[in-house]
Design a protein around this motif. Structure first.
Motif, PDB file in Angstrom:
ATOM      1  N   GLN A  39      34.372 -23.218  32.447  1.00 35.59           N
ATOM      2  CA  GLN A  39      34.602 -23.350  33.721  1.00 35.59           C
ATOM      3  C   GLN A  39      33.204 -23.013  34.784  1.00 35.59           C
ATOM      4  OE1 GLN A  39      38.382 -22.233  35.957  1.00 35.59           O
ATOM      5  NE2 GLN A  39      37.167 -20.704  36.786  1.00 35.59           N
ATOM      6  N   ILE A  40      32.881 -23.853  35.544  1.00 32.41           N
ATOM      7  CA  ILE A  40      31.326 -23.482  36.032  1.00 32.41           C
ATOM      8  C   ILE A  40      31.633 -23.542  37.703  1.00 32.41           C
ATOM      9  CG2 ILE A  40      29.121 -23.866  36.360  1.00 32.41           C
ATOM     10  CD1 ILE A  40      29.041 -24.907  33.264  1.00 32.41           C
ATOM     11  N   VAL A  41      31.366 -22.484  38.284  1.00 32.74           N
ATOM     12  CA  VAL A  41      31.206 -22.834  39.861  1.00 32.74           C
ATOM     13  C   VAL A  41      29.726 -23.356  40.165  1.00 32.74           C
ATOM     14  CG1 VAL A  41      31.571 -21.482  41.907  1.00 32.74           C
ATOM     15  CG2 VAL A  41      32.707 -20.804  40.056  1.00 32.74           C
ATOM     16  N   CYS A  42      29.740 -24.555  40.994  1.00 30.33           N
ATOM     17  CA  CYS A  42      28.343 -24.897  41.283  1.00 30.33           C
ATOM     18  C   CYS A  42      28.417 -25.164  42.898  1.00 30.33           C
ATOM     19  CB  CYS A  42      28.413 -26.148  40.461  1.00 30.33           C
ATOM     20  SG  CYS A  42      26.919 -27.254  40.706  1.00 30.33           S
ATOM     21  N   GLY A  43      27.336 -24.880  43.378  1.00 31.27           N
ATOM     22  CA  GLY A  43      26.866 -25.145  44.816  1.00 31.27           C
ATOM     23  C   GLY A  43      26.237 -26.380  45.029  1.00 31.27           C
ATOM     24  N   ALA A  44      25.800 -27.188  44.080  1.00 29.00           N
ATOM     25  CA  ALA A  44      25.028 -28.058  44.256  1.00 29.00           C
ATOM     26  C   ALA A  44      25.862 -29.304  45.081  1.00 29.00           C
ATOM     27  CB  ALA A  44      24.647 -28.850  43.080  1.00 29.00           C
ATOM     28  N   PRO A  45      25.231 -30.041  45.978  1.00 31.27           N
ATOM     29  CA  PRO A  45      26.024 -31.023  47.074  1.00 31.27           C
ATOM     30  C   PRO A  45      26.455 -32.212  45.954  1.00 31.27           C
ATOM     31  CG  PRO A  45      23.695 -30.847  47.505  1.00 31.27           C
ATOM     32  CD  PRO A  45      23.873 -29.914  46.558  1.00 31.27           C
ATOM     33  N   ASN A  46      25.552 -32.482  45.208  1.00 35.28           N
ATOM     34  CA  ASN A  46      25.449 -33.913  44.431  1.00 35.28           C
ATOM     35  C   ASN A  46      26.428 -33.787  43.138  1.00 35.28           C
ATOM     36  OD1 ASN A  46      23.833 -32.213  43.049  1.00 35.28           O
ATOM     37  ND2 ASN A  46      22.751 -34.351  42.145  1.00 35.28           N
ATOM     38  N   VAL A  47      27.291 -32.685  42.847  1.00 39.59           N
ATOM     39  CA  VAL A  47      27.815 -32.578  41.579  1.00 39.59           C
ATOM     40  C   VAL A  47      29.322 -33.223  41.785  1.00 39.59           C
ATOM     41  CG1 VAL A  47      29.246 -30.781  42.254  1.00 39.59           C
ATOM     42  CG2 VAL A  47      28.893 -31.005  39.752  1.00 39.59           C
ATOM     43  N   GLU A  48      29.721 -34.119  40.761  1.00 40.32           N
ATOM     44  CA  GLU A  48      30.752 -35.156  40.640  1.00 40.32           C
ATOM     45  C   GLU A  48      31.504 -35.070  39.402  1.00 40.32           C
ATOM     46  OE1 GLU A  48      31.936 -36.244  43.388  1.00 40.32           O
ATOM     47  OE2 GLU A  48      30.612 -36.134  44.818  1.00 40.32           O
ATOM     48  N   GLN A  49      32.686 -35.200  39.279  1.00 42.05           N
ATOM     49  CA  GLN A  49      33.413 -35.880  38.222  1.00 42.05           C
ATOM     50  C   GLN A  49      32.910 -36.821  37.526  1.00 42.05           C
ATOM     51  OE1 GLN A  49      37.470 -36.099  38.775  1.00 42.05           O
ATOM     52  NE2 GLN A  49      38.067 -36.774  36.520  1.00 42.05           N
ATOM     53  N   GLY A  50      32.727 -36.811  35.988  1.00 38.81           N
ATOM     54  CA  GLY A  50      32.198 -38.008  35.420  1.00 38.81           C
ATOM     55  C   GLY A  50      30.623 -38.018  35.221  1.00 38.81           C
ATOM     56  N   GLN A  51      29.981 -36.711  35.830  1.00 37.38           N
ATOM     57  CA  GLN A  51      28.542 -36.988  35.358  1.00 37.38           C
ATOM     58  C   GLN A  51      28.293 -36.342  33.924  1.00 37.38           C
ATOM     59  OE1 GLN A  51      27.657 -34.440  38.817  1.00 37.38           O
ATOM     60  NE2 GLN A  51      26.793 -36.481  40.097  1.00 37.38           N
ATOM     61  N   LYS A  52      26.813 -36.615  33.474  1.00 35.96           N
ATOM     62  CA  LYS A  52      26.498 -35.958  32.231  1.00 35.96           C
ATOM     63  C   LYS A  52      25.558 -34.966  32.903  1.00 35.96           C
ATOM     64  CE  LYS A  52      28.691 -37.865  28.690  1.00 35.96           C
ATOM     65  NZ  LYS A  52      27.902 -38.855  27.906  1.00 35.96           N
ATOM     66  N   VAL A  53      25.474 -33.717  32.580  1.00 39.35           N
ATOM     67  CA  VAL A  53      24.558 -32.820  33.191  1.00 39.35           C
ATOM     68  C   VAL A  53      23.849 -31.965  32.178  1.00 39.35           C
ATOM     69  CG1 VAL A  53      25.915 -32.659  35.476  1.00 39.35           C
ATOM     70  CG2 VAL A  53      26.441 -31.083  33.508  1.00 39.35           C
ATOM     71  N   VAL A  54      23.015 -31.084  32.525  1.00 37.24           N
ATOM     72  CA  VAL A  54      22.645 -30.008  31.805  1.00 37.24           C
ATOM     73  C   VAL A  54      23.194 -28.585  32.018  1.00 37.24           C
ATOM     74  CG1 VAL A  54      20.327 -28.644  30.952  1.00 37.24           C
ATOM     75  CG2 VAL A  54      20.230 -30.985  31.522  1.00 37.24           C
ATOM     76  N   VAL A  55      23.735 -28.074  30.980  1.00 38.37           N
ATOM     77  CA  VAL A  55      24.407 -26.657  31.296  1.00 38.37           C
ATOM     78  C   VAL A  55      23.443 -25.682  30.529  1.00 38.37           C
ATOM     79  CG1 VAL A  55      26.558 -25.450  30.376  1.00 38.37           C
ATOM     80  CG2 VAL A  55      26.715 -28.029  31.260  1.00 38.37           C
ATOM     81  N   ALA A  56      23.365 -24.671  31.198  1.00 42.49           N
ATOM     82  CA  ALA A  56      22.691 -23.138  30.424  1.00 42.49           C
ATOM     83  C   ALA A  56      23.868 -22.396  30.267  1.00 42.49           C
ATOM     84  CB  ALA A  56      21.754 -22.744  31.718  1.00 42.49           C
ATOM     85  N   LYS A  57      24.337 -22.249  29.210  1.00 42.13           N
ATOM     86  CA  LYS A  57      25.331 -21.372  28.593  1.00 42.13           C
ATOM     87  C   LYS A  57      25.003 -19.895  28.560  1.00 42.13           C
ATOM     88  CE  LYS A  57      27.622 -23.212  24.845  1.00 42.13           C
ATOM     89  NZ  LYS A  57      27.857 -23.464  23.623  1.00 42.13           N
ATOM     90  N   VAL A  58      25.815 -19.004  28.627  1.00 38.81           N
ATOM     91  CA  VAL A  58      25.845 -17.614  28.823  1.00 38.81           C
ATOM     92  C   VAL A  58      24.745 -17.259  27.633  1.00 38.81           C
ATOM     93  CG1 VAL A  58      26.861 -15.279  28.421  1.00 38.81           C
ATOM     94  CG2 VAL A  58      27.941 -17.149  29.721  1.00 38.81           C
ATOM     95  N   GLY A  59      23.792 -16.193  27.823  1.00 39.04           N
ATOM     96  CA  GLY A  59      22.874 -15.838  27.004  1.00 39.04           C
ATOM     97  C   GLY A  59      21.377 -16.753  27.260  1.00 39.04           C
ATOM     98  N   ALA A  60      21.738 -17.778  27.659  1.00 36.34           N
ATOM     99  CA  ALA A  60      20.487 -18.563  28.083  1.00 36.34           C
ATOM    100  C   ALA A  60      19.513 -17.875  28.949  1.00 36.34           C
ATOM    101  CB  ALA A  60      20.750 -19.906  28.427  1.00 36.34           C
ATOM    102  N   VAL A  61      18.052 -18.130  28.630  1.00 37.25           N
ATOM    103  CA  VAL A  61      16.937 -17.751  29.508  1.00 37.25           C
ATOM    104  C   VAL A  61      16.030 -18.769  30.064  1.00 37.25           C
ATOM    105  CG1 VAL A  61      15.041 -16.422  29.669  1.00 37.25           C
ATOM    106  CG2 VAL A  61      16.734 -15.783  27.873  1.00 37.25           C
ATOM    107  N   MET A  62      16.475 -18.739  31.549  1.00 34.42           N
ATOM    108  CA  MET A  62      15.751 -19.782  32.389  1.00 34.42           C
ATOM    109  C   MET A  62      14.260 -19.843  32.212  1.00 34.42           C
ATOM    110  SD  MET A  62      18.861 -21.188  33.406  1.00 34.42           S
ATOM    111  CE  MET A  62      17.845 -22.505  34.482  1.00 34.42           C
ATOM    112  N   PRO A  63      13.598 -20.852  32.381  1.00 36.36           N
ATOM    113  CA  PRO A  63      11.917 -20.515  32.602  1.00 36.36           C
ATOM    114  C   PRO A  63      11.702 -19.478  33.824  1.00 36.36           C
ATOM    115  CG  PRO A  63      12.665 -22.982  32.658  1.00 36.36           C
ATOM    116  CD  PRO A  63      14.018 -22.326  32.804  1.00 36.36           C
ATOM    117  N   SER A  64      12.466 -19.224  34.539  1.00 34.59           N
ATOM    118  CA  SER A  64      12.337 -18.120  35.509  1.00 34.59           C
ATOM    119  C   SER A  64      12.184 -16.784  35.040  1.00 34.59           C
ATOM    120  CB  SER A  64      13.135 -18.233  36.994  1.00 34.59           C
ATOM    121  OG  SER A  64      14.484 -17.923  36.592  1.00 34.59           O
ATOM    122  N   GLY A  65      12.748 -16.688  33.811  1.00 32.80           N
ATOM    123  CA  GLY A  65      13.284 -15.321  33.412  1.00 32.80           C
ATOM    124  C   GLY A  65      14.574 -15.076  33.624  1.00 32.80           C
ATOM    125  N   MET A  66      15.191 -15.616  34.301  1.00 40.11           N
ATOM    126  CA  MET A  66      16.673 -15.138  34.526  1.00 40.11           C
ATOM    127  C   MET A  66      17.703 -15.598  33.264  1.00 40.11           C
ATOM    128  SD  MET A  66      19.237 -16.409  37.396  1.00 40.11           S
ATOM    129  CE  MET A  66      19.540 -18.134  36.782  1.00 40.11           C
TER     130      MET A  66
END
Length: 203
Positions: A126-153
């Motif tokens: 379950q992911i809360v998303c604020g992107a305006p273009n997210v829709e049911q049926g899409q294939k997306v990239v998910v960063a799972k818990v523990g992932a380190v983003m390129p920003s370091g987050m």
């Protein structure tokens, strides 16, 4: 487990993070070249390896890929310095292709949506998303818990306006992809992308 090494910035020290949450109480213990960092409950939250290049081969200035070879080197380093601790490491990819199975409006925030996202092997997030273009049926990239983003987050379990969120649906900009659009919105993959497969992200 996340591992960082920046010889120019902090010297020949390997930083090993075992918990996604920063411990409230930092209680270091020194064992030769190893500094253990424990949380308030006394569990090992991470450790630093000094003179790291004498224990394993490293490239500086970036997040280090967690491989079986690296984990073996770290386990040997712990043992050589008298630390009786066994590393338990999840080698599954932290950036994966997800399939948005359902999208509902957040009950307490007009600009947020609550998405149910399949990420393979019958695992759903379950992911809360604020992107305006997210829709049911899409294939997306998910960063799972523990992932380190390129920003370091580091991606952690969260609660957004009272709704639990596990992971993040990513934009091209957040993934530091070349020529990422400036417009706000998640990256939508082609329909033939395999749900649950790894998505390569450069640290």
């Amino acid at each position: 487990m996340n591992v960082f090494y920046n010889k120019e910035g902090i010297g020949d020290v390997l930083l090993v993070q075992l918990q996604t949450e920063t411990p409230e109480k930092i209680d270091p213990e020194q064992f030769g070249d190893i500094t253990l960092i424990k949380d308030a409950e006394g569990k090992i939250a991470g450790f630093n390896v000094f003179n790291a290049s004498s224990y394993t081969d490293l490239a500086g200035g970036q997040q280090v890929e967690v491989s079986e070879k690296l984990v073996t080197s770290l386990q040997n380093a712990l043992a050589k310095n008298g630390v009786d601790f066994t590393l338990e490491v999840d080698f599954s990819p932290k950036f994966v292709v997800g399939f948005v199975e359902a999208k509902e409006k957040h009950p307490n925030a007009d600009k947020l949506n609550v998405c149910q996202v399949a990420v393979g092997d019958e695992e759903k997030l379950q992911i809360v998303c604020g992107a305006p273009n997210v829709e049911q049926g899409q294939k997306v990239v998910v960063a799972k818990v523990g992932a380190v983003m390129p920003s370091g987050m580091v991606i952690r379990d969260a609660e957004l306006r009272g709704v639990a969120s596990t992971g993040m649906i990513c934009s091209a900009k957040e993934l530091a992809l070349p020529n990422a659009p400036e417009v706000k919105g998640i990256l939508v993959l082609s329909e033939d992308a395999e749900t649950g497969s790894a998505f390569e992200v450069k640290a």
